[in-house]
Scaffold this active site. Sequence first.
Site, mmCIF file in Angstrom:
data_model
loop_
_atom_site.group_PDB
_atom_site.id
_atom_site.type_symbol
_atom_site.label_atom_id
_atom_site.label_comp_id
_atom_site.label_asym_id
_atom_site.label_seq_id
_atom_site.Cartn_x
_atom_site.Cartn_y
_atom_site.Cartn_z
ATOM 1 C CB SER A 172 -9.118 -0.398 4.589
ATOM 2 O OG SER A 172 -9.489 -1.633 4.040
ATOM 3 N NE ARG A 189 -3.906 -2.232 0.658
ATOM 4 C CZ ARG A 189 -3.786 -3.517 0.284
ATOM 5 N NH1 ARG A 189 -2.769 -3.887 -0.490
ATOM 6 N NH2 ARG A 189 -4.687 -4.409 0.650
ATOM 7 C CD GLU A 212 -5.667 1.884 2.714
ATOM 8 O OE1 GLU A 212 -5.113 0.904 3.218
ATOM 9 O OE2 GLU A 212 -6.606 1.795 1.901
HETATM 10 P P1 FAD Z 1 -8.739 9.404 -5.141
HETATM 11 O O1 FAD Z 1 -9.428 9.019 -3.880
HETATM 12 O O2 FAD Z 1 -9.360 10.434 -5.976
HETATM 13 O O3 FAD Z 1 -7.243 9.852 -4.783
HETATM 14 C C1 FAD Z 1 -6.462 9.086 -3.915
HETATM 15 C C2 FAD Z 1 -5.066 9.730 -3.859
HETATM 16 O O4 FAD Z 1 -4.417 9.569 -5.122
HETATM 17 C C3 FAD Z 1 -5.095 11.239 -3.617
HETATM 18 O O5 FAD Z 1 -3.933 11.564 -2.875
HETATM 19 C C4 FAD Z 1 -5.009 11.834 -5.004
HETATM 20 O O6 FAD Z 1 -4.432 13.123 -5.010
HETATM 21 C C5 FAD Z 1 -4.095 10.832 -5.686
HETATM 22 N N1 FAD Z 1 -4.370 10.715 -7.117
HETATM 23 C C6 FAD Z 1 -5.512 10.301 -7.706
HETATM 24 N N2 FAD Z 1 -5.362 10.264 -9.045
HETATM 25 C C7 FAD Z 1 -4.106 10.669 -9.292
HETATM 26 C C8 FAD Z 1 -3.358 10.866 -10.484
HETATM 27 N N3 FAD Z 1 -3.875 10.616 -11.684
HETATM 28 N N4 FAD Z 1 -2.081 11.310 -10.364
HETATM 29 C C9 FAD Z 1 -1.536 11.567 -9.161
HETATM 30 N N5 FAD Z 1 -2.195 11.405 -7.999
HETATM 31 C C10 FAD Z 1 -3.469 10.965 -8.073
HETATM 32 N N6 FAD Z 1 -8.021 0.135 -2.023
HETATM 33 C C11 FAD Z 1 -7.253 -0.965 -2.137
HETATM 34 O O7 FAD Z 1 -6.019 -0.882 -2.242
HETATM 35 N N7 FAD Z 1 -7.800 -2.210 -2.150
HETATM 36 C C12 FAD Z 1 -9.129 -2.400 -2.037
HETATM 37 O O8 FAD Z 1 -9.597 -3.529 -2.057
HETATM 38 C C13 FAD Z 1 -9.963 -1.255 -1.894
HETATM 39 N N8 FAD Z 1 -11.301 -1.389 -1.728
HETATM 40 C C14 FAD Z 1 -12.072 -0.301 -1.557
HETATM 41 C C15 FAD Z 1 -13.451 -0.471 -1.355
HETATM 42 C C16 FAD Z 1 -14.271 0.627 -1.174
HETATM 43 C C17 FAD Z 1 -15.755 0.416 -0.971
HETATM 44 C C18 FAD Z 1 -13.732 1.925 -1.214
HETATM 45 C C19 FAD Z 1 -14.618 3.127 -1.059
HETATM 46 C C20 FAD Z 1 -12.357 2.119 -1.391
HETATM 47 C C21 FAD Z 1 -11.522 1.005 -1.550
HETATM 48 N N9 FAD Z 1 -10.135 1.135 -1.735
HETATM 49 C C22 FAD Z 1 -9.356 0.019 -1.891
HETATM 50 C C23 FAD Z 1 -9.516 2.474 -1.763
HETATM 51 C C24 FAD Z 1 -9.581 3.160 -3.153
HETATM 52 O O9 FAD Z 1 -10.607 2.625 -3.935
HETATM 53 C C25 FAD Z 1 -8.272 3.043 -3.922
HETATM 54 O O10 FAD Z 1 -7.209 3.604 -3.181
HETATM 55 C C26 FAD Z 1 -8.339 3.737 -5.285
HETATM 56 O O11 FAD Z 1 -7.177 3.478 -6.024
HETATM 57 C C27 FAD Z 1 -8.522 5.252 -5.179
HETATM 58 O O12 FAD Z 1 -8.814 5.725 -6.482
HETATM 59 P P2 FAD Z 1 -9.481 7.147 -6.717
HETATM 60 O O13 FAD Z 1 -9.436 7.409 -8.172
HETATM 61 O O14 FAD Z 1 -10.796 7.198 -6.084
HETATM 62 O O15 FAD Z 1 -8.423 8.077 -5.980
HETATM 63 P P1 NAP Z 2 -10.335 -10.342 4.893
HETATM 64 O O1 NAP Z 2 -10.271 -11.275 3.763
HETATM 65 O O2 NAP Z 2 -11.410 -10.491 5.924
HETATM 66 O O3 NAP Z 2 -8.943 -10.332 5.656
HETATM 67 C C1 NAP Z 2 -8.719 -9.493 6.795
HETATM 68 C C2 NAP Z 2 -7.298 -8.978 6.716
HETATM 69 O O4 NAP Z 2 -6.422 -10.074 6.842
HETATM 70 C C3 NAP Z 2 -7.049 -8.334 5.377
HETATM 71 O O5 NAP Z 2 -6.802 -7.003 5.604
HETATM 72 C C4 NAP Z 2 -5.887 -9.096 4.750
HETATM 73 O O6 NAP Z 2 -4.744 -8.300 4.497
HETATM 74 C C5 NAP Z 2 -5.480 -10.110 5.795
HETATM 75 N N1 NAP Z 2 -5.468 -11.461 5.185
HETATM 76 C C6 NAP Z 2 -6.512 -12.325 5.046
HETATM 77 N N2 NAP Z 2 -6.093 -13.477 4.489
HETATM 78 C C7 NAP Z 2 -4.771 -13.330 4.255
HETATM 79 C C8 NAP Z 2 -3.785 -14.168 3.681
HETATM 80 N N3 NAP Z 2 -4.091 -15.411 3.238
HETATM 81 N N4 NAP Z 2 -2.525 -13.705 3.588
HETATM 82 C C9 NAP Z 2 -2.205 -12.460 4.009
HETATM 83 N N5 NAP Z 2 -3.107 -11.619 4.562
HETATM 84 C C10 NAP Z 2 -4.368 -12.034 4.682
HETATM 85 O O7 NAP Z 2 -10.368 -8.827 4.365
HETATM 86 P P2 NAP Z 2 -11.567 -7.986 3.742
HETATM 87 O O8 NAP Z 2 -11.796 -6.795 4.556
HETATM 88 O O9 NAP Z 2 -12.709 -8.867 3.394
HETATM 89 O O10 NAP Z 2 -10.902 -7.499 2.379
HETATM 90 C C11 NAP Z 2 -10.596 -8.425 1.360
HETATM 91 C C12 NAP Z 2 -9.451 -7.896 0.530
HETATM 92 O O11 NAP Z 2 -9.834 -6.647 -0.059
HETATM 93 C C13 NAP Z 2 -8.196 -7.606 1.346
HETATM 94 O O12 NAP Z 2 -7.070 -7.945 0.591
HETATM 95 C C14 NAP Z 2 -8.245 -6.122 1.591
HETATM 96 O O13 NAP Z 2 -6.957 -5.527 1.650
HETATM 97 C C15 NAP Z 2 -8.976 -5.614 0.352
HETATM 98 N N6 NAP Z 2 -9.749 -4.411 0.692
HETATM 99 C C16 NAP Z 2 -9.056 -3.250 0.795
HETATM 100 C C17 NAP Z 2 -9.722 -2.065 1.086
HETATM 101 C C18 NAP Z 2 -8.979 -0.763 1.144
HETATM 102 O O14 NAP Z 2 -9.623 0.282 1.144
HETATM 103 N N7 NAP Z 2 -7.682 -0.751 1.182
HETATM 104 C C19 NAP Z 2 -11.101 -2.088 1.283
HETATM 105 C C20 NAP Z 2 -11.755 -3.296 1.213
HETATM 106 C C21 NAP Z 2 -11.075 -4.464 0.904
HETATM 107 P P3 NAP Z 2 -4.547 -7.392 3.206
HETATM 108 O O15 NAP Z 2 -5.391 -6.201 3.445
HETATM 109 O O16 NAP Z 2 -3.092 -7.094 3.251
HETATM 110 O O17 NAP Z 2 -4.936 -8.177 2.003
#
Ligand code: FAD
Ligand code: NAP
Length: 345
Positions: A245, A174, A341
Amino acid sequence: MNRALNALQSTKSTRNLGLKHRNTFGFEVSAELAYDITVPEQIPEVMSEIAKQKLAWRVLGGGSNVILPKILAGATLLMNIAGQEIISADDKNTYLSVGGGVNWHEFVAWTLEHDLPGLENLALIPGTVGAAPIQNIGAYGVEVAEYIDSIIVFDVKDQAFVTLTKDACCFAYRDSYFKQNPQRFIVTQVVFKIPKSWKPRIHYADLAKQFFENANPSPEDIFLAVCKIRTHKLPDPKVIGNAGSFFQNPIIPIEQFEALLKKHVDLVSYPDLPGKRKLAAGWLIDQCGFKGQRLGSVGVYENQALVLVNHGGGTAQDVLSLAQSIQDKVRAEFGVSLVIEPNLF
Ligand code: FAD
Ligand code: NAP
């Protein structure tokens, strides 16, 4: 030069633009000055105008990883660069060029329609392609960095377009060079490298459960399973505001982990880098009793304690106050600091 001038002349800018529908928390936000960026050539002129006027600025993609204040002062660049195409292929890989404003989930679906599997574990992540490398989006054991060849950016410091190789992006869990150097790079295009060999990656428990009776799922099966799990477990931002998250999963030294495990035998954790352990932040928050709790207009989601939600009418300040209470309690109980985050503007 003419193209750049034309691009600026055609750059639509709007004063006091409402962004309630361009931030997934659904906060009432107004951008003082918003630029609609649809082609890279607009960026040098827009940035030079911003520098001349000494304005604060930021890029906004889909707004799914940000916490926005009521007034976004200065300039906001709305990343809307479209376009996705296969640019080349060799024996091992296919290369794709994709505009920074393309919707991430639609792009993942497009890769599968073109028989280019690999990104299916990342289905249904909201936001844009340009933001995906910023925090190196990941889900179900896959990170976008694995599929990135290079990134075309506008380097605001050097006032030039540059192509950064994957190595130069310093991707980590991340994290990326972009996240470490905020407000320096504007991602205009991402070049993906999709290997022609493919293997399912279904080791996360929720995903493995879906394929209990099918050891050889197709990429489409995995795509659909990920969509199903996520739809069930995560709040749809169109219905309940959230930014996914809210905290990163803490990665702690093994000695600290072992000491914690003695006190909390059911501690949920996963191996990470050598000598370190990743804790599930959602579990820590749940143990502190926050899951499903509400504080005025905001709260902690009932199905996943890692997700903070806006029930309607909440503000950045409300969600940050709740986050502070969670951070304080988790630190008192487990001695672990939770890092927020989403990006705070
Ligand atoms: P924004 O929210 O608009 O911006 C995020 C950041 O990136 C800001 O700092 C912005 O300035 C910068 N930015 C955006 N575009 C650019 C660009 N073109 N150039 C330079 N900087 C830029 N994230 C995960 O990693 N894994 C997940 O599974 C995941 N699940 C999610 C589920 C939900 C329901 C939600 C709401 C969010 C989730 N996220 C997850 C977080 C998010 O979706 C990601 O981080 C996504 O990449 C953000 O994209 P955005 O276009 O909305 O960025
Ligand atoms: P989950 O599967 O319930 O797991 C809970 C946490 O444990 C996760 O954060 C995941 O880490 C870790 N985990 C589970 N199984 C693992 C494995 N086999 N090896 C290593 N780490 C493990 O999580 P969830 O909330 O339903 O989300 C599912 C996936 O979507 C996750 O990968 C999560 O990161 C991603 N997600 C991200 C966001 C976001 O905004 N960043 C939002 C929703 C979902 P990791 O997070 O490192 O994978």
